[in-house]
Scaffold this active site. Sequence first.
Site, PDB file in Angstrom:
ATOM      1  N   LYS A  10       0.937  -1.474  -0.030  1.00  0.00           N
ATOM      2  CA  LYS A  10       0.068  -0.006   0.090  1.00  0.00           C
ATOM      3  C   LYS A  10       0.890   1.068   0.120  1.00  0.00           C
ATOM      4  O   LYS A  10       0.521   2.449  -0.531  1.00  0.00           O
ATOM      5  CB  LYS A  10      -1.100   0.126   1.220  1.00  0.00           C
ATOM      6  CG  LYS A  10      -0.344   0.215   2.524  1.00  0.00           C
ATOM      7  CD  LYS A  10      -1.690   0.297   3.435  1.00  0.00           C
ATOM      8  CE  LYS A  10      -0.606   0.630   4.877  1.00  0.00           C
ATOM      9  NZ  LYS A  10      -0.219   1.733   5.144  1.00  0.00           N
ATOM     10  N   THR A  11       2.012   1.145   0.717  1.00  0.00           N
ATOM     11  CA  THR A  11       2.797   2.492   0.810  1.00  0.00           C
ATOM     12  C   THR A  11       3.404   2.799  -0.648  1.00  0.00           C
ATOM     13  O   THR A  11       3.290   3.881  -1.128  1.00  0.00           O
ATOM     14  CB  THR A  11       3.953   2.297   1.692  1.00  0.00           C
ATOM     15  OG1 THR A  11       3.588   1.876   2.830  1.00  0.00           O
ATOM     16  CG2 THR A  11       4.783   3.711   1.726  1.00  0.00           C
ATOM     17  N   GLN A  22      -7.808  -4.706   9.983  1.00  0.00           N
ATOM     18  CA  GLN A  22      -6.604  -4.083  10.819  1.00  0.00           C
ATOM     19  C   GLN A  22      -7.023  -2.925  11.780  1.00  0.00           C
ATOM     20  O   GLN A  22      -6.091  -2.073  12.179  1.00  0.00           O
ATOM     21  CB  GLN A  22      -5.307  -3.772  10.014  1.00  0.00           C
ATOM     22  CG  GLN A  22      -4.628  -5.022   9.404  1.00  0.00           C
ATOM     23  CD  GLN A  22      -3.511  -4.760   8.706  1.00  0.00           C
ATOM     24  OE1 GLN A  22      -2.420  -4.582   9.361  1.00  0.00           O
ATOM     25  NE2 GLN A  22      -3.328  -4.687   7.441  1.00  0.00           N
ATOM     26  N   ASP A  60      -3.915   7.782   4.082  1.00  0.00           N
ATOM     27  CA  ASP A  60      -3.545   6.268   4.547  1.00  0.00           C
ATOM     28  C   ASP A  60      -4.018   5.863   6.106  1.00  0.00           C
ATOM     29  O   ASP A  60      -4.492   6.624   6.796  1.00  0.00           O
ATOM     30  CB  ASP A  60      -1.990   6.463   4.970  1.00  0.00           C
ATOM     31  CG  ASP A  60      -0.919   5.093   4.960  1.00  0.00           C
ATOM     32  OD1 ASP A  60      -1.908   4.272   4.484  1.00  0.00           O
ATOM     33  OD2 ASP A  60       0.033   5.017   5.132  1.00  0.00           O
ATOM     34  N   GLU A  61      -3.898   4.546   6.023  1.00  0.00           N
ATOM     35  CA  GLU A  61      -4.639   3.708   7.337  1.00  0.00           C
ATOM     36  C   GLU A  61      -6.006   4.586   7.607  1.00  0.00           C
ATOM     37  O   GLU A  61      -6.259   5.017   8.878  1.00  0.00           O
ATOM     38  CB  GLU A  61      -3.657   4.287   8.502  1.00  0.00           C
ATOM     39  CG  GLU A  61      -2.057   3.806   8.420  1.00  0.00           C
ATOM     40  CD  GLU A  61      -2.095   2.110   8.465  1.00  0.00           C
ATOM     41  OE1 GLU A  61      -3.336   1.391   8.480  1.00  0.00           O
ATOM     42  OE2 GLU A  61      -0.890   1.785   8.324  1.00  0.00           O
ATOM     43  N   ARG A  72       2.470  -9.994  10.936  1.00  0.00           N
ATOM     44  CA  ARG A  72       3.575  -9.602  10.972  1.00  0.00           C
ATOM     45  C   ARG A  72       4.847 -10.672  10.484  1.00  0.00           C
ATOM     46  O   ARG A  72       5.906 -10.246  10.178  1.00  0.00           O
ATOM     47  CB  ARG A  72       4.173  -9.157  12.211  1.00  0.00           C
ATOM     48  CG  ARG A  72       2.988  -8.150  13.068  1.00  0.00           C
ATOM     49  CD  ARG A  72       2.875  -7.099  12.381  1.00  0.00           C
ATOM     50  NE  ARG A  72       1.470  -7.138  11.553  1.00  0.00           N
ATOM     51  CZ  ARG A  72       1.334  -6.450  10.451  1.00  0.00           C
ATOM     52  NH1 ARG A  72       2.165  -5.318   9.951  1.00  0.00           N
ATOM     53  NH2 ARG A  72       0.194  -6.516   9.545  1.00  0.00           N
TER      54      ARG A  72
END
Length: 734
Positions: A33-34, A252, A217-218, A605
Amino acid sequence: MTSLLTDLNPQQLEAITLPHQSVLVLAGAGSGKTRVLTTRIAYLIQSGQASPHGILAVTFTNKAAKEMLARISAMLPINPRGMWIGTFHGLCHRMLRAHFQDAGLPQTFQILDSADQLGLIKRILKDLQADDKKFPPRQVQWFINNAKEAGLRAAYVVVEDAFSRRMLEFYQAYELQCQREGAVDFAELLLRNYELLTRNEPLCQHYRARFRHILIDEFQDTNQLQYKWLKLLAGTETGHAAAVFAVGDDDQSIYAFRGAYSGNMKDFERDFGISTVIKLEQNYRSHGYILDAANALIEHNSERLGKNLWTSEGKGEPLRVYNAPNDYDEAAFITDEVKALRDDGVALSEIALLYRSNAQSRVLEHSLFNAGIPYRVYGGMRFFDRQEIKHALAYLRLIANPDDDSALLRVINFPARGIGARSLEQLLDDAKVQGISLWQAALGKSGGEAAVLQKSAEALKGIAGFVQKMLFMRRDCAALPLPQIIEHMLTHSELSSHYAKERESVERLENLHELINAAASFVHEAENDSLAEFLAHASLEAGEHQAGSGQDALQLMTIHAAKGLEFHSVFLSGLEEGLFPHENSLNEINGLSEERRLMYVAMTRARRRLYLSFAQSRLLHGQTRYNIASRFLDEIPQDFLKWLKSPSPQNFSFAANTTNYSPGAPSFSGFSRQHPKSMTGLPWKIGQSVLHDKFGTGVIIDYEGSGGDTRVQVKFAQAGTKWLLMSLAKLTAL
């Protein structure tokens, strides 16, 4: 343009090259996504659809914002310094600095961090003669911040009883004091900015015309006020909305306790008329077994937007599950496995040990220490939170704005200069009666500025000595560059000489010298020599960078702290009912769903290897707890798990015989969380209200065993949750 779009998968390419329209990008863990966000910005600029000054990008950490700027700089031959890329708080601070008069703020307004805000609240409670046991300062702090994040000033808070009416009085007094001192807290940055744009239509129209592309973002971590701010800035109700590129993952969303509202994602689809939802499901981080297990787990949550992570990297290894007799055995197992991984060439920094609660770390740290394995507790004491740094920043805040009462109270008697509690109380009373700042009151007690400067150093005592120091420092620092201001302050405030006498002098002095380096870096990176701007930078950056020695070390952290990170191998400890999922979640609306999302975050993770462990008994909060395995283990298909034998066989509650477990061949006949309503052979049932002679009233929430060996888990109103053997407990049904 071709180089920008190289090596993208079809969904990434679709998101990056969308025409001018709002879109929701559902980006799974490890889906790139970044890269999508930064490439979208570069694509808009390179294709001529937007100028660098016409883009607003919001991240949730300053670290993420810096990474985004660095990536854009590498993609395009432009200087990104003028771009509006930052956190909600950082961007709102930038706008308020530019329009401080319209916002009703002094030009030198300061930002209160959480500790400073709490200190101010404590002073207000004392002034109002409030009982801090009945009205704990942290609860008052939560009340104020919660109201602000809901967009409510004190005048609009609805109270229903005497308690909330008193809390409202504290909020009103807090607002007045902040305005008097020219200070804003973090929640105030956003609320004040929202009010500024709401009241000042020409200014709002200016920013709407400028920012035709807004990227968030997020998005799942936004709160309701942040979403209202976004809608206002985008102009959704004007018919000329900006194109909002919202990237998030509802699976998330783990920050409800901070006010995050995952429902913003569905509201966004409705409010912005979203016709396109792009799902980034190809994972570039983890092997297949890990993703399949995570997908299976999160499917137990309802009301998801829905996605399914996959990878082309192969299945990898099944998840290793370890059933420990107790928490010390669990820690020993983890320690041995960490040694084995290190011997196999895995760097310790590539291994993470995650836990649900900080209270779990003690036994783990003890085992690692005894084994000589270096470790680092991620998210420990932060640089700007260290005592010596807080004191230094307080002096700097007084140099910038002497009317900052919180800063003055922190250092007026540090280092000690003989100012007693009675003198401070008199100073506070004088300031309150006259309606002036503590500095003005102190100046008056000292006979005024001219009188203080004419007195000899020997004659100056107490408050007068402090006033003289500050007057000299403010005068001498007026023309100095920022790093020299800090160097001068450290010398003349006597902070350096004070800490040089302490046992921990080396570390503290190194931190103070590092503050000078931080200022020099700020001047270079921000091209700004302003003390006020540096202080704002320090408040906004507080805690996001943890100093490290450079030594390879195992990473210990809570699952919340692990969000956004990834490791070769991950150990997830304490998978027990009441611990994870946490017992508090069972009493909260959607609490279990959030715990499951937290488990999902923990699992994703790991890149190559994932360990899950639990203990039959655990010493926690001073009590030995007897546990049953987390329901999350039952929600993962057994084909994805590899069970490891305990070297100390024990009979465990959820299965017929744990000692029969061997890797890859578990027996799960009794593990299901779907308990029968009543207990076989006993007149009790789940949900039964009971009375215990010692622990009082409670409710049966679980049980295990049968006949005379039956144990029940009872949640008591006062004593907490306990396991009791029915043959000895002498419970009375209510």
